[in-house]
Design a protein around this motif. Structure first.
Motif, PDB file in Angstrom:
ATOM      1  N   THR A 466       0.819  -1.209   0.000  1.00  0.00           N
ATOM      2  CA  THR A 466       0.000   0.000   0.000  1.00  0.00           C
ATOM      3  C   THR A 466       0.850   1.255   0.000  1.00  0.00           C
ATOM      4  N   GLU A 467       1.955   1.237   0.753  1.00  0.00           N
ATOM      5  CA  GLU A 467       2.777   2.433   0.884  1.00  0.00           C
ATOM      6  C   GLU A 467       3.398   2.840  -0.457  1.00  0.00           C
ATOM      7  N   VAL A 468       3.944   1.867  -1.158  1.00  0.00           N
ATOM      8  CA  VAL A 468       4.558   2.172  -2.457  1.00  0.00           C
ATOM      9  C   VAL A 468       3.492   2.604  -3.454  1.00  0.00           C
ATOM     10  N   ALA A 469       2.331   1.945  -3.441  1.00  0.00           N
ATOM     11  CA  ALA A 469       1.258   2.322  -4.360  1.00  0.00           C
ATOM     12  C   ALA A 469       0.825   3.764  -4.135  1.00  0.00           C
ATOM     13  N   ALA A 470       0.675   4.147  -2.868  1.00  0.00           N
ATOM     14  CA  ALA A 470       0.271   5.521  -2.560  1.00  0.00           C
ATOM     15  C   ALA A 470       1.347   6.521  -2.985  1.00  0.00           C
ATOM     16  N   ALA A 471       2.612   6.165  -2.764  1.00  0.00           N
ATOM     17  CA  ALA A 471       3.701   7.078  -3.130  1.00  0.00           C
ATOM     18  C   ALA A 471       3.766   7.277  -4.642  1.00  0.00           C
ATOM     19  N   VAL A 472       3.647   6.184  -5.400  1.00  0.00           N
ATOM     20  CA  VAL A 472       3.694   6.295  -6.862  1.00  0.00           C
ATOM     21  C   VAL A 472       2.466   7.044  -7.382  1.00  0.00           C
ATOM     22  N   GLY A 473       1.292   6.721  -6.829  1.00  0.00           N
ATOM     23  CA  GLY A 473       0.082   7.421  -7.257  1.00  0.00           C
ATOM     24  C   GLY A 473       0.153   8.907  -6.987  1.00  0.00           C
TER      25      GLY A 473
END
Length: 713
Positions: A466-473
């Protein structure tokens, strides 16, 4: 018909059938046996026409009552293949439905009256059939055939089960005359918000909109379609591929997926900018700015800006890997830029710097410079002696003069973010190597996508990380906001020969957008319409937005920028009230039976009685939050076109054997459906073969056997 009176009564026996039956029977007698009615053959034909007209009118009224009673319990099937979906250059098709008025509120309230329960609630036969199926679930042959017969979903089955959509069919069944509902494309610039709990049809509605956006062609050109899919929906990816193929846009179709880097396109979120300071804004903008974190965020912005300016001055395109590298060790960048600067402005400077370096005594250095390389210290001393002033080199000097320990504490919040964006194979996607011509994976940026009128699918694999997805988004949203600002000022063709200032519709679909949004999302929906941005955001509840932003006022600011609202079934009352509180109250009528009896004063009559119905009006909300909670799957209330309330149901997808994907994308979609890792041979990381050669053979075999066992389990 009762529809001409104050209180409409459709939940009743279809008594019009009796009149229609008598009229058709008499009409037959008038034609074939007029003598039974004392008519001549000629007058018999004339009378038959009159009876047929009256019978047809009453039959139509009876069918309306029967259809209304049927729809209250079960709606007719509504399916549509993708290729049959209507695509218009003026309107956006949503589904079948009707505009909700006071009449529908009245009808819905009537369905809750006890006297109408036999027409609304499931029949005793239906209830017995469901209980029988539960009892015979594990029954042996031939008893299980009885359960299969009652569960057979065909119109001939009197105990036919309801479709597995839940909810209350009556909410839509109160209007038998539904028609196609669409939204004018001019309203989409005001942005649309789709709210609904999980598994109620948000993704299906997204497919409906995305399909039309991909296939629409206005002014001889297609529109830009950008889809953010945090969880990774295989059916959505397949739908986009099929529609791009159908529209002849496969050359413009990009798939970016963090979970499958081998099949993914590459993207550099900080590689394209109008001003260098945008790089620092996109990176530091993802850090918390609340309370004490604000100072650290400002320092991180300044430090990233220093690095970005130096990289650009050196002729390099910034990316996350380079920024992380120089955040950890700024000394190397300082020395490299000094070499470039002195080579251009002071070629003999290095002789003096080497001389200074040989005379440095670390004991005399300041505390902050004791741990720095001597070459860095010598360059700093030379710059001081010569009083050289350059914006980039001054910024780098201020960075290297910080104490190393103190500096690490200040950038402590920046390093985790950069490591999220550069760990593992994600670095290949977000920090692409532009010099590697053998890599077949395309590299895209938002300006390129918009100029090509491309279609982009962004899979962020949020279920895995979730953390990486939020950062990339967040970084993609921030980049998109910057591009929107450039388009608003200069148009999409700025810098090209014969460039104009035109704009193109940019359809942004953000599923689960609460997981991706940050501060940069607000200017996108607030001001992005001027650049052609048309955002359609999908999420579950208002609380999701508030929890992500952290402040109720900010959440209200986000929601207030959406002009169109599609409300599917939700479980949070506050979310349902976002729709119901915007609707007016209406007057509904209630009927109260009243009777009385009086003694008679004369001796001829013992008493007199009176019975009548009193009709009263009551002010009630047009719909209640409970009605939103009770929506079946695939249905929604839509507040569109300036606050008009529509009740809509979306078409179910019908199978189309012609929809075929290529093998690589089909494998990707299958893996997404299974929820497996991106690469089943995950242990074969880069360098694995070299590792095998350095390990004993028995150890390598044991490792392979262990991995095979885990897969089998």
């Amino acid at each position: 018909m009762a529809s001409t009176y104050t209180i409409e009564t459709l939940l009743r026996p279809a008594v019009e059938l009796y009149t229609a039956e008598v009229c058709f029977t008499v009409a037959a007698l008038c034609v074939f046996a007029p003598w039974t009615l004392a008519l001549t053959p000629l007058f018999g034909l004339v009378a038959a026409l009159g009876f047929l007209a009256l019978g047809s009118m009453r039959l139509k009224q009876a069918l309306l009552v029967l259809r209304y009673r049927r729809n209250i319990r079960r709606l007719p099937h509504y399916t549509m293949t993708s290729k049959d979906m209507p695509v218009s250059n003026e309107r956006l098709f949503i589904g079948k439905g009707f505009r909700w008025t006071q009449k529908h509120t009245q009808r819905l309230m009537d369905t809750y009256l006890p006297k109408f329960a036999p027409y609304v609630e499931p029949t005793p036969l239906y209830q017995h059939a469901r209980r029988l199926e539960a009892r015979l679930e594990f029954a042996p042959f031939p008893l299980n055939l009885l359960a299969k017969a009652t569960a057979w979903d065909v119109p001939l089955n009197p105990a036919r089960p309801l479709p597995p959509v839940g909810g209350l069919p009556r909410i839509h069944g109160i209007e038998p005359s539904e028609h196609d509902v669409s939204l004018p494309l001019g309203e989409r610039v005001g942005h649309s918000l789709v709210l609904g709990t999980t598994r109620v049809g948000k993704t299906r509605l997204a497919e409906l909109f995305i399909t039309q956006d991909i296939r629409r062609k206005r002014g001889g050109q297609h529109e830009v379609v950008i889809v953010f899919d945090p969880k990774g929906d295989a059916d959505l990816l397949k739908r986009m591929y099929v529609e791009c193929k159908r529209a002849g846009r496969l050359d413009e179709f990009y798939v970016f997926h963090l979970g499958w880097p081998d099949h993914s396109a590459r993207y550099n979120a900080v590689g394209r900018f109008g001003r260098i300071s945008e790089v620092a804004t996109r990176v530091a903008g993802q850090l918390s700015g609340e309370g004490n974190s604000a100072a650290f965020r400002e320092f991180a912005w300044r430090f990233v800006n220093i690095i970005a300016r130096a990289l650009v001055a050196l002729g390099r395109r910034p990316d996350y890997e380079q920024i992380l590298k120089h955040v950890i060790n700024i000394d190397a960048l300082f020395v490299e830029y000094a070499q470039k600067y002195f080579a251009e402005h002071d070629p003999k400077a290095w002789e003096s710097i080497v001389a200074i370096e040989g005379k440095i005594d670390r004991k005399t250095l300041s505390f902050a410079m004791k741990d720095r390389p001597l070459r860095v210290v010598a360059i700093d001393m030379y710059l001081t002696q010569q009083r050289i002033s350059d914006p980039v080199i001054d910024g780098l000097r201020s960075a290297v003069r910080y104490d190393k320990t103190y500096f690490d504490k200040i950038v402590a919040s920046l390093l985790p973010l950069l490591e999220k964006l550069t760990t593992g194979r994600i670095a290949e996607l977000l920090s692409p190597n532009y010099q590697d011509l053998e890599d077949p994976r395309p590299i895209f940026d938002w300006m390129q996508v918009i100029r090509k009128r491309a279609v982009v699918y962004i899979g962020l694999d949020a279920l895995s990380d979730t953390e990486v997805a939020a950062a990339v988004g967040n970084s993609m949203f921030s980049d998109l906001v910057s591009v929107a600002g450039h388009i608003y000022k200069f148009g999409i063709d700025d810098g090209l020969p014969g460039a104009g200032s035109g704009k193109v519709a940019i359809n942004v679909h953000a599923d689960e957008f609460n997981e991706l949004m940050g501060e940069e999302f607000i200017p996108m929906i607030n001001k992005g319409g001027g650049a052609g941005m048309q955002v359609t955001a999908y999420t579950q509840t208002m609380s999701d937005i508030e929890a992500k932003i952290g402040r109720r006022a900010k959440a209200g600011q986000v929601i207030g920028n959406f002009n169109n609202l599609f409300m599917l079934r939700v479980r949070e009352t506050a979310t349902a009230e976002l729709l119901t509180n915007q609707l007016p109250k209406v007057q509904v009528f209630t009927s109260t039976p009243a009777s009385s009896a009086n003694d008679s004063v004369n001796g001829k009559t013992a008493f007199t009685s009176n019975t009548h119905d009193q009709i009263q009006s009551v002010s009630v909300p047009m719909i209640e939050p409970a009605h939103v909670v009770g929506l079946p799957k695939g249905q929604c209330f839509a507040l569109i076109e300036g606050g008009n309330l529509w009740k809509i149901r979306m078409p179910l997808p019908a199978s189309d054997p012609g929809e075929v994907m290529p093998k690589d994308l089909q494998a990707l979609a299958d893996s997404m459906r299974k929820g497996q890792a991106a690469n089943t041979d995950w242990w074969q990381a880069p360098g694995y073969q070299a590792l095998n050669e350095s390990l004993p053979a028995d150890l390598v075999n044991d490792f392979r056997n262990m991995a095979s066992g885990e897969q089998a389990a």
